[in-house]
Design a protein around this motif. Structure first.
Motif, short mmCIF file in Angstrom:
data_model
loop_
_atom_site.label_atom_id
_atom_site.label_comp_id
_atom_site.label_asym_id
_atom_site.label_seq_id
_atom_site.Cartn_x
_atom_site.Cartn_y
_atom_site.Cartn_z
N VAL A 31 40.16 42.42 27.67
CA VAL A 31 40.66 41.36 28.55
C VAL A 31 41.85 41.88 29.36
CG1 VAL A 31 41.81 39.12 28.61
CG2 VAL A 31 39.83 39.46 27.14
N GLN A 32 42.78 42.56 28.69
CA GLN A 32 43.93 43.12 29.42
C GLN A 32 43.48 44.14 30.45
OE1 GLN A 32 46.72 45.95 27.55
NE2 GLN A 32 48.38 44.57 28.16
N MET A 33 42.54 45.00 30.07
CA MET A 33 42.00 45.99 31.01
C MET A 33 41.43 45.31 32.25
SD MET A 33 38.53 48.20 30.52
CE MET A 33 37.60 46.68 30.78
N PHE A 34 40.66 44.24 32.07
CA PHE A 34 40.05 43.54 33.19
C PHE A 34 41.11 43.00 34.15
CE2 PHE A 34 38.73 39.50 35.09
CZ PHE A 34 37.60 39.90 35.79
N PHE A 35 42.14 42.34 33.61
CA PHE A 35 43.14 41.73 34.47
C PHE A 35 44.04 42.77 35.14
CE2 PHE A 35 42.07 37.83 32.13
CZ PHE A 35 41.96 36.96 33.20
N ILE A 36 44.33 43.88 34.45
CA ILE A 36 45.11 44.94 35.08
C ILE A 36 44.39 45.46 36.31
CG2 ILE A 36 45.90 47.33 34.84
CD1 ILE A 36 46.67 46.70 31.97
N HIS A 37 43.10 45.77 36.16
CA HIS A 37 42.33 46.30 37.29
C HIS A 37 42.09 45.22 38.35
CE1 HIS A 37 41.80 50.20 35.56
NE2 HIS A 37 41.22 49.73 34.48
N LEU A 38 41.94 43.96 37.92
CA LEU A 38 41.77 42.88 38.89
C LEU A 38 42.98 42.77 39.81
CD1 LEU A 38 40.37 40.30 39.99
CD2 LEU A 38 41.51 39.02 38.15
N PHE A 39 44.18 42.74 39.24
CA PHE A 39 45.39 42.64 40.07
C PHE A 39 45.64 43.93 40.85
CE2 PHE A 39 46.44 39.24 36.92
CZ PHE A 39 46.53 38.21 37.82
N GLN A 40 45.22 45.05 40.30
CA GLN A 40 45.35 46.33 41.01
C GLN A 40 44.56 46.31 42.32
OE1 GLN A 40 43.48 49.53 38.89
NE2 GLN A 40 44.30 51.11 40.23
N TRP A 41 43.29 45.93 42.24
CA TRP A 41 42.46 45.92 43.46
C TRP A 41 42.79 44.73 44.34
CZ3 TRP A 41 41.32 50.50 44.01
CH2 TRP A 41 40.84 51.30 42.98
N THR A 42 43.26 43.64 43.76
CA THR A 42 43.70 42.51 44.58
C THR A 42 44.90 42.90 45.42
OG1 THR A 42 42.88 40.89 42.97
CG2 THR A 42 44.57 40.14 44.51
N GLU A 43 45.87 43.59 44.81
CA GLU A 43 47.05 44.01 45.57
C GLU A 43 46.68 44.99 46.67
OE1 GLU A 43 51.59 45.61 44.84
OE2 GLU A 43 50.53 44.34 43.41
N SER A 44 45.73 45.89 46.39
CA SER A 44 45.28 46.81 47.42
C SER A 44 44.68 46.05 48.60
CB SER A 44 44.25 47.78 46.84
OG SER A 44 43.84 48.73 47.80
N GLY A 45 43.88 45.02 48.30
CA GLY A 45 43.30 44.21 49.37
C GLY A 45 44.35 43.44 50.15
N ILE A 46 45.39 42.96 49.47
CA ILE A 46 46.47 42.24 50.15
C ILE A 46 47.22 43.18 51.10
CG2 ILE A 46 48.68 41.05 49.81
CD1 ILE A 46 47.53 39.99 47.16
N LEU A 47 47.44 44.41 50.68
CA LEU A 47 48.12 45.38 51.56
C LEU A 47 47.28 45.68 52.80
CD1 LEU A 47 49.54 47.87 48.90
CD2 LEU A 47 50.84 46.25 50.29
N VAL A 48 45.96 45.69 52.65
CA VAL A 48 45.07 45.85 53.81
C VAL A 48 45.22 44.65 54.75
CG1 VAL A 48 42.67 45.96 54.57
CG2 VAL A 48 43.41 47.30 52.60
N ALA A 49 45.21 43.45 54.17
CA ALA A 49 45.37 42.24 54.98
C ALA A 49 46.71 42.23 55.71
CB ALA A 49 45.24 41.00 54.10
N MET A 50 47.76 42.71 55.05
CA MET A 50 49.08 42.76 55.69
C MET A 50 49.11 43.78 56.82
SD MET A 50 51.43 42.43 52.25
CE MET A 50 53.01 42.05 53.02
#
Length: 319
Positions: free
Chosen positions: A104-123
């Motif tokens: 579960v921790q692994m899933f959420f770490i990678h989820l927020f990792q790729w979410t942040e990468s997508g947010i930086l693209v949007a910015m």
């Protein structure tokens, strides 16, 4: 026959993983606990402050700051799913984590990792629109559009990370159950398996190519268009003002991607290096970006800096 089979299954599949603090120096873990706790407090305070300032000041209800609030939420999520186990290892010596909790921790770490990468693209796209089409900026990036972009980024992160738990669940673990870090990552768990992990490795490679490489490419193209637009402006003052609006975002990009690349390089080709180097890079990769982002935006973004100073001055007057 059945009892022997169940015994073999219990031996093969670990139900507990062991998290690692300072390799070979477990008695010194408490020295790492205080700076990590300080980083945890600063991360929570800084990102919550950014969210509060943006929410309470209507003049900051613009696309740039709404994307910044998404970045702060992502940083908070990444911190809340990693810091408790890290502090548990370094401060209290709680090294064991159940197999399911680790996944579960692994899933959420990678989820927020790729979410942040997508947010930086949007910015990056936000900065490109703001500089190339300033008159249509707010109409092109309305609150509805930003909400849809945020949901799309979250959905992409979820779809990218969804296979990982199932790919780990199918693997048998019959050797060591000691992880390399004080939190759970897909590649770290995968290396403990005593079976062929080709599918997991291909999955990781495809994800990196389809997300990380694509995100970096879009960011580079966006800034190429920004530079082309800025250099076509005659006034040096206008060029400087336009580029200054991108400084904070460029810092956020470096803060996020450099530790990620550094930790990946050390993990793959630096096996001869001291375990201390691996531990430091892993902690920097997880703990440092969420605490630096609010500091960078508070210092480099004039509107946020002025609003924070005004808020503290009002509190000082009241007290």
């Amino acid at each position: 026959m059945m009892s022997t089979l169940s015994l073999n299954i219990s031996i093969v599949n670990h139900q507990i993983f062991v998290l690692v603090g300072i390799p070979g120096m477990e008695e010194e873990n408490s020295w790492m606990a205080f700076p990590l706790c300080l980083l945890y407090i600063l991360t929570l305070f800084g990102n919550v402050l950014i969210l509060f300032v943006i929410k309470t000041d209507r003049s900051l209800h613009e696309p740039m700051y709404l994307f910044l609030s998404l970045l702060a939420c992502s940083d908070l999520g990444a911190t809340l799913c990693t810091m408790p186990t890290m502090l548990g290892v370094y401060w209290f010596g709680f090294k064991e984590i159940s197999f399911n909790a680790c996944i579960v921790q692994m899933f959420f770490i990678h989820l927020f990792q790729w979410t942040e990468s997508g947010i930086l693209v949007a910015m990056a796209l936000d900065r490109s629109v703001a500089i190339k089409n300033p008159l249509r900026y707010t109409s092109l990036l309305s609150n509805t559009v930003i909400g849809k972009i945020g949901l799309a980024i979250l959905a992409r992160g979820f779809c990218v990370c969804f296979p990982a738990p199932f790919l780990i669940k199918r693997l048998p673990f019959c050797g060591s159950n000691m992880l390399s870090h004080s939190y759970c990552l897909h590649q770290d768990i995968m290396h403990l398996a005593c079976a062929d992990t080709t599918v997991n490795m291909l999955y990781g490679l495809i994800i990196v190519i389809c997300t990380l490489c694509l995100d970096v490419a879009i960011i580079l193209v966006s800034y190429a268009l920004i530079l082309k637009t800025v250099l076509s402006v005659a006034s040096r003052e206008e060029r400087s003002r336009s580029l200054n609006t991108c400084v904070s975002h460029i810092c956020a990009i470096l803060i996020f991607y450099m530790p990620m690349v550094g930790a990946s390089v050390v993990h793959r080709v630096g096996r001869h290096l001291s375990p201390m180097v691996h531990m430091m890079m892993a902690n920097i990769y997880i703990a440092v970006p969420p605490v630096l982002n609010p500091i960078v935006y508070s210092v480099k973004t004039k509107q946020i800096r002025q609003r924070i100073c005004k808020m503290f001055q009002q509190n000082k007057i009241r007290s």
